[in-house]
Design a protein around this motif. Structure first.
Motif, mmCIF file in Angstrom:
data_model
loop_
_atom_site.group_PDB
_atom_site.id
_atom_site.type_symbol
_atom_site.label_atom_id
_atom_site.label_comp_id
_atom_site.label_asym_id
_atom_site.label_seq_id
_atom_site.Cartn_x
_atom_site.Cartn_y
_atom_site.Cartn_z
ATOM 1 N N VAL A 146 0.862 -1.184 0.000
ATOM 2 C CA VAL A 146 0.000 0.000 0.000
ATOM 3 C C VAL A 146 0.897 1.231 0.000
ATOM 4 O O VAL A 146 1.812 1.336 0.815
ATOM 5 N N GLU A 147 0.628 2.146 -0.912
ATOM 6 C CA GLU A 147 1.431 3.361 -1.060
ATOM 7 C C GLU A 147 0.665 4.541 -0.494
ATOM 8 O O GLU A 147 -0.535 4.660 -0.699
ATOM 9 N N ASN A 148 1.369 5.400 0.212
ATOM 10 C CA ASN A 148 0.789 6.628 0.749
ATOM 11 C C ASN A 148 1.918 7.578 1.127
ATOM 12 O O ASN A 148 3.049 7.130 1.354
ATOM 13 N N SER A 168 10.583 4.284 2.531
ATOM 14 C CA SER A 168 10.169 5.437 1.743
ATOM 15 C C SER A 168 11.184 5.621 0.625
ATOM 16 O O SER A 168 12.384 5.367 0.797
ATOM 17 N N VAL A 169 10.698 6.016 -0.533
ATOM 18 C CA VAL A 169 11.553 6.171 -1.708
ATOM 19 C C VAL A 169 11.240 7.506 -2.383
ATOM 20 O O VAL A 169 10.214 8.137 -2.104
ATOM 21 N N GLN A 170 12.114 7.895 -3.273
ATOM 22 C CA GLN A 170 11.922 9.047 -4.135
ATOM 23 C C GLN A 170 11.900 8.565 -5.583
ATOM 24 O O GLN A 170 12.629 7.622 -5.940
ATOM 25 N N CYS A 189 5.850 6.476 0.588
ATOM 26 C CA CYS A 189 6.019 5.425 1.595
ATOM 27 C C CYS A 189 5.279 4.160 1.156
ATOM 28 O O CYS A 189 4.195 4.242 0.570
ATOM 29 N N PHE A 190 5.873 3.019 1.467
ATOM 30 C CA PHE A 190 5.246 1.732 1.165
ATOM 31 C C PHE A 190 5.061 0.935 2.448
ATOM 32 O O PHE A 190 5.996 0.763 3.231
ATOM 33 N N TRP A 191 3.840 0.459 2.637
ATOM 34 C CA TRP A 191 3.539 -0.521 3.682
ATOM 35 C C TRP A 191 3.523 -1.877 2.986
ATOM 36 O O TRP A 191 2.776 -2.087 2.016
#
Length: 252
Positions: A146-148, A168-170, A189-191
């Motif tokens: 899940v991305e947020n 978290s990535v860019q 951010c990725f869960w």
């Protein structure tokens, strides 16, 4: 050259993964998975930006119960009320109707007092947290992403079985061309559940990264442009997550 996860199992492929990409209108992530031979479908409340026979118009929570999906990636569940950048509106509502209002709510907004506007904002927060909770806690899909954006404490408190984001990535982490679409600054951010953290695949160092997302001009489509996903990250997801999921399916 480093061997990718997809290449690692390509010589002995199993069945294609059934992948559901939730809350995606653009099809960027869906197409990245399909390009590697998977059976990927996008789902959104809105029709696909580009006509596709692999896009389902509907609530992802209904679609995720349709079949035996191997992997669920929910790329941009409505985050206006969850993200840290919008927490100020929980204390003082904006003058204009928020972007996540329904048509009826937007029409009523000018007639509402401060208390009623705040009540609506908090109701939207509960609605957004409920969607995140439902997709994060889906039981019959073994692998979930899940991305947020970065969340504020009020959102975290409302999500069932909440835990910190895995990473978290860019976008520029996955870019190779300074003039390309991935050379942007937008912390994502990725869960993750049963999926590995993404490895960077780009060659950029971030010094020339643009801020187009944060500086997007106001307008009716600003929300769409700000939520648009990046092809470099999508390709890494399809390769790395698709590869990890394929290996897990083969081993089962």
């Amino acid at each position: 050259m480093q061997t990718t996860m997809f290449e690692a199992f390509e010589a002995h492929p199993g069945r294609p993964l059934k992948v559901l990409i939730g809350c995606e209108q653009s099809g960027v992530v869906r197409d990245a998975f399909n390009a590697l031979g998977h059976d990927a479908w996008s789902c959104d409340l809105l029709a696909a930006e580009t006509p596709s026979n692999r896009h389902i118009v509907g609530d992802v929570r209904d679609v995720m119960n349709w079949d035996s999906w191997d992997l669920l990636a929910v790329m941009h569940p409505p985050c206006t009320r969850l993200c840290n950048s919008g927490v100020r509106w929980l204390k003082e509502p904006p003058k204009n109707p928020p972007a996540d209002c329904t048509r009826e709510e937007a029409a009523a907004w000018p007639t509402l007092d401060r208390a009623a506007r705040l009540e609506m904002i908090w109701r939207h927060l509960d609605r957004g947290a409920a969607l995140f909770s439902d997709v994060w806690n889906v039981e019959h899909i073994p692998m979930v992403a899940v991305e947020n954006p970065v969340m504020h404490p009020h959102a975290k408190a409302r999500i069932r079985n909440f835990r910190p984001a895995a990473q978290s990535v860019q976008p520029w982490h996955f870019g190779t061309d300074e003039a390309g679409p991935d050379n942007e600054r937008k912390r994502t951010c990725f869960w993750l559940r049963n999926l590995p953290k993404l490895r960077r695949t780009g060659t950029l160092d971030g010094t020339t990264a643009r801020e187009s997302v944060h500086k997007a001009s106001p307008g009716a489509d600003r929300w769409k442009e700000r939520s648009r996903f990046f092809p470099g990250i999508a390709a890494a997801m399809a390769d790395q997550w698709g590869g990890a999921a394929q290996l897990a399916v083969r081993a089962a």
